[in-house]
Write a protein that holds these residues in place. Structure first.
Motif, PDB file in Angstrom:
ATOM      1  N   PHE A 224       0.823  -1.211   0.000  1.00 46.19           N
ATOM      2  CA  PHE A 224       0.000   0.000   0.000  1.00 46.19           C
ATOM      3  C   PHE A 224       0.856   1.260   0.000  1.00 46.19           C
ATOM      4  N   GLU A 225       1.955   1.254   0.737  1.00 44.07           N
ATOM      5  CA  GLU A 225       2.806   2.446   0.834  1.00 44.07           C
ATOM      6  C   GLU A 225       3.485   2.794  -0.487  1.00 44.07           C
ATOM      7  N   GLU A 226       3.528   1.852  -1.432  1.00 41.11           N
ATOM      8  CA  GLU A 226       4.141   2.113  -2.731  1.00 41.11           C
ATOM      9  C   GLU A 226       3.138   2.616  -3.769  1.00 41.11           C
ATOM     10  N   LEU A 227       1.846   2.621  -3.425  1.00 46.11           N
ATOM     11  CA  LEU A 227       0.823   3.053  -4.375  1.00 46.11           C
ATOM     12  C   LEU A 227       0.804   4.571  -4.497  1.00 46.11           C
ATOM     13  N   GLU A 228       0.449   5.053  -5.685  1.00 51.95           N
ATOM     14  CA  GLU A 228       0.225   6.477  -5.852  1.00 51.95           C
ATOM     15  C   GLU A 228      -1.023   6.883  -5.077  1.00 51.95           C
ATOM     16  N   GLU A 229      -1.075   8.141  -4.674  1.00 51.28           N
ATOM     17  CA  GLU A 229      -2.162   8.603  -3.807  1.00 51.28           C
ATOM     18  C   GLU A 229      -3.538   8.353  -4.407  1.00 51.28           C
ATOM     19  N   ASP A 230      -3.721   8.634  -5.705  1.00 51.30           N
ATOM     20  CA  ASP A 230      -5.038   8.468  -6.323  1.00 51.30           C
ATOM     21  C   ASP A 230      -5.509   7.013  -6.260  1.00 51.30           C
ATOM     22  N   ASN A 261      -8.535  12.860   5.205  1.00 45.77           N
ATOM     23  CA  ASN A 261      -9.026  14.167   4.736  1.00 45.77           C
ATOM     24  C   ASN A 261      -9.432  14.145   3.266  1.00 45.77           C
ATOM     25  N   LYS A 262      -8.888  13.205   2.498  1.00 43.66           N
ATOM     26  CA  LYS A 262      -9.175  13.163   1.063  1.00 43.66           C
ATOM     27  C   LYS A 262     -10.238  12.134   0.694  1.00 43.66           C
ATOM     28  N   LEU A 263     -10.653  11.322   1.653  1.00 43.78           N
ATOM     29  CA  LEU A 263     -11.726  10.370   1.401  1.00 43.78           C
ATOM     30  C   LEU A 263     -13.079  11.073   1.425  1.00 43.78           C
ATOM     31  N   PRO A 264     -14.092  10.518   0.767  1.00 41.93           N
ATOM     32  CA  PRO A 264     -15.445  11.068   0.895  1.00 41.93           C
ATOM     33  C   PRO A 264     -15.836  11.141   2.372  1.00 41.93           C
ATOM     34  N   GLU A 265     -16.615  12.140   2.726  1.00 39.11           N
ATOM     35  CA  GLU A 265     -16.929  12.409   4.136  1.00 39.11           C
ATOM     36  C   GLU A 265     -17.524  11.198   4.846  1.00 39.11           C
ATOM     37  N   THR A 266     -18.493  10.534   4.211  1.00 40.32           N
ATOM     38  CA  THR A 266     -19.135   9.375   4.844  1.00 40.32           C
ATOM     39  C   THR A 266     -18.118   8.274   5.127  1.00 40.32           C
ATOM     40  N   GLN A 267     -17.268   8.002   4.148  1.00 40.83           N
ATOM     41  CA  GLN A 267     -16.261   6.964   4.320  1.00 40.83           C
ATOM     42  C   GLN A 267     -15.253   7.338   5.395  1.00 40.83           C
ATOM     43  N   SER A 268     -14.848   8.607   5.399  1.00 42.10           N
ATOM     44  CA  SER A 268     -13.882   9.077   6.384  1.00 42.10           C
ATOM     45  C   SER A 268     -14.438   8.949   7.797  1.00 42.10           C
ATOM     46  N   GLU A 269     -15.689   9.356   7.988  1.00 46.54           N
ATOM     47  CA  GLU A 269     -16.313   9.276   9.309  1.00 46.54           C
ATOM     48  C   GLU A 269     -16.419   7.827   9.780  1.00 46.54           C
ATOM     49  N   ARG A 270     -16.737   6.934   8.850  1.00 46.42           N
ATOM     50  CA  ARG A 270     -16.863   5.519   9.202  1.00 46.42           C
ATOM     51  C   ARG A 270     -15.519   4.956   9.677  1.00 46.42           C
ATOM     52  N   LEU A 271     -14.451   5.339   8.996  1.00 48.44           N
ATOM     53  CA  LEU A 271     -13.127   4.840   9.367  1.00 48.44           C
ATOM     54  C   LEU A 271     -12.641   5.463  10.674  1.00 48.44           C
ATOM     55  N   ILE A 272     -12.907   6.755  10.862  1.00 45.67           N
ATOM     56  CA  ILE A 272     -12.504   7.426  12.110  1.00 45.67           C
ATOM     57  C   ILE A 272     -13.187   6.764  13.308  1.00 45.67           C
ATOM     58  N   GLU A 273     -14.457   6.385  13.135  1.00 40.97           N
ATOM     59  CA  GLU A 273     -15.184   5.706  14.214  1.00 40.97           C
ATOM     60  C   GLU A 273     -14.501   4.390  14.579  1.00 40.97           C
ATOM     61  N   LEU A 274     -14.103   3.627  13.588  1.00 44.62           N
ATOM     62  CA  LEU A 274     -13.452   2.339  13.844  1.00 44.62           C
ATOM     63  C   LEU A 274     -12.068   2.517  14.443  1.00 44.62           C
ATOM     64  N   LEU A 275     -11.354   3.554  14.008  1.00 41.73           N
ATOM     65  CA  LEU A 275     -10.004   3.801  14.519  1.00 41.73           C
ATOM     66  C   LEU A 275     -10.017   4.192  15.994  1.00 41.73           C
ATOM     67  N   GLY A 276     -11.187   4.577  16.505  1.00 38.20           N
ATOM     68  CA  GLY A 276     -11.285   4.989  17.899  1.00 38.20           C
ATOM     69  C   GLY A 276     -11.318   3.828  18.885  1.00 38.20           C
ATOM     70  N   TYR A 277     -11.445   2.607  18.381  1.00 38.11           N
ATOM     71  CA  TYR A 277     -11.517   1.439  19.272  1.00 38.11           C
ATOM     72  C   TYR A 277     -10.159   0.748  19.373  1.00 38.11           C
ATOM     73  N   PRO A 278      -9.859   0.184  20.554  1.00 40.26           N
ATOM     74  CA  PRO A 278      -8.607  -0.593  20.698  1.00 40.26           C
ATOM     75  C   PRO A 278      -8.632  -1.806  19.762  1.00 40.26           C
ATOM     76  N   GLU A 279      -7.458  -2.219  19.307  1.00 41.12           N
ATOM     77  CA  GLU A 279      -7.362  -3.351  18.389  1.00 41.12           C
ATOM     78  C   GLU A 279      -7.865  -4.650  19.002  1.00 41.12           C
ATOM     79  N   ASP A 280      -7.718  -4.788  20.323  1.00 41.24           N
ATOM     80  CA  ASP A 280      -8.104  -6.040  20.972  1.00 41.24           C
ATOM     81  C   ASP A 280      -9.533  -6.006  21.503  1.00 41.24           C
ATOM     82  N   ALA A 281     -10.299  -4.981  21.097  1.00 43.36           N
ATOM     83  CA  ALA A 281     -11.705  -4.886  21.503  1.00 43.36           C
ATOM     84  C   ALA A 281     -12.608  -5.260  20.339  1.00 43.36           C
TER      85      ALA A 281
END
Length: 416
Positions: A224-230, A261-281
């Motif tokens: 993933f880190e080698e992919l172009e941003e688009d 910041n560059k993802l569609p708002e709905t998608q970004s919000e969905r991911l931010i919500e998931l990132l708020g939980y601990p990995e082992d929860a």
């Protein structure tokens, strides 16, 4: 038939008796299953690299190991720019990693088999054996050609080890895109990470997503880190939210924010919500891309309302029934099959299963995974203390959670 290692011992002879040593051959990589040789390269007496079109060849004599051409002096000098797009057998293909799609393996082209086909001289196969390596060390004098070690070029994908080559318009067969994502992922695991990134970049976005999702977390991040941003953003949009969140969470914080910041708002919000939980929860292994509908809808109304939402998420086997779309308190569930076959006039609250086992987002992920597996259901809903539907933990995610680390990336994704 002649091997490239043997061909490199050939002399070029023109009609005036001038001689030169063959250095390399250029091929038209995309012209058919067996690409034809387009140019041959040699060094002149001033040690300048020059080339002739293959059409200038009058005779190829295997016995005398010579190639008769019209006029060596007519060959132009080669500049760096003029050779930028060439695919050379010696400089580019020999020793390159290739994908043998017929046998589903990554290997190296230790030698190449060429053959006359009418007026053309074509690349027919790659030799990956130790004998091929020995032939090269001895410039074709030793090393038996074993037919069993020759792999038909028609089933080979040639990789350059450069993800930018795809973006720069270099030619590829793209046959690898015909394989199922799981098989492509296994091939990717055999490659150095730059070759793996190049391979992913070759794929259409939807197949690239499916392939990335089944890679091990470490390899997934490397690629993933080698992919172009688009392309990276396009893949994040298509990727299952739980996997996309795990991937983003492993990126440097600055880069993670940049993508969010560059993802569609709905998608970004969905991911931010998931990132708020601990990995082992539980919240760390759930997906919040879930289908739900109001309990007061009739079956007919629900089917019409859900027509578009059902096109997007991976998990569409269970529809969760909620009191209203704002509070989203879970009332029950209904399988997609039962919804489609139910009486159209009945309300969802009349046909749903009201007996639900639920998970808390902050509970142990491992304990919840065993609950999902022991329940023999495709997924269990995740709700907060107010009963609000937050997401689901699928049986796929549950199995991946409790499976040995070296097996998790191989676990099939059936329900998500």
């Amino acid at each position: 038939m002649v091997m490239f290692s043997q061909l490199r011992r050939f002399n070029l002879i023109d009609g005036h008796g001038r001689r030169a040593k063959l250095m390399d051959l250029a091929i038209a990589l995309l012209d058919g299953d067996y690409p034809p040789v387009t140019r041959l390269f040699f060094l002149d007496q001033k040690n300048k690299k020059r080339s002739l079109q293959w059409s200038q060849v009058k005779k190829l004599d295997l016995k005398s190991r010579s190639i008769t051409v019209r006029d060596l002096e007519s060959a132009p000098s080669e500049s760096t720019d003029s050779m930028a797009k060439e695919v050379l057998l010696g400089d580019d293909v020999l020793d390159a990693l290739v994908l043998d799609l017929q046998n589903r393996r990554a290997t190296r082209a230790n030698d190449l088999w060429l053959e006359q086909d009418g007026n053309e001289f074509v690349l027919r196969a790659a030799d990956t054996s130790f004998g091929a390596f020995l032939r090269r060390l001895t410039r074709g004098r030793y090393g038996h050609v074993a037919r069993s070690a020759l792999y038909d070029w028609k089933y080979i994908e040639f990789l350059r080890g450069d993800p930018d080559a795809v973006r720069n318009g270099e030619g590829y067969h793209l046959r690898v895109a015909r394989l199922p994502p799981g098989e492509i992922a296994r091939l990717t695991d055999m490659l150095p990470y730059l070759h793996a990134s190049e391979l992913i970049t070759l794929l259409p976005d939807d197949k690239a997503v499916d392939t990335l999702e089944v890679l091990s977390p470490q390899r997934q991040l490397q690629v993933f880190e080698e992919l172009e941003e688009d392309q990276a953003i396009a893949i994040l949009i298509l990727m299952a939210p739980d996997i996309a969140a795990d991937l983003l969470g492993r990126l440097p914080t600055k880069l993670m924010r940049q993508y969010l910041n560059k993802l569609p708002e709905t998608q970004s919000e969905r991911l931010i919500e998931l990132l708020g939980y601990p990995e082992d929860a539980v919240g760390g292994i759930m997906t919040n891309d879930v289908i739900f509908a109001r309990a007061s809808l009739t079956v007919a109304e629900a089917l019409e309302t859900l027509r578009e939402p059902l096109k997007k998420p991976d998990f569409v086997f269970i529809i969760y029934v909620v009191d209203n779309l704002k509070a989203r308190r879970v009332r029950g569930s209904i399988s997609l099959r039962n919804l489609i076959t139910a009486d159209a006039e009945l309300r969802l609250e009349e046909v749903m299963d009201p007996y639900l086992s639920t998970l808390n987002p902050l509970s142990s992920a491992s304990e919840a995974a065993y609950r999902v597996i022991d329940s023999h259901v495709a997924a269990l809903p995740v709700v907060n203390d107010d009963g609000r539907l937050l997401g689901i933990v699928t049986v796929d995610a549950a199995i991946a959670q409790v499976a040995p680390a070296n097996w998790r990336s191989q676990a099939p994704r059936v329900f998500s």
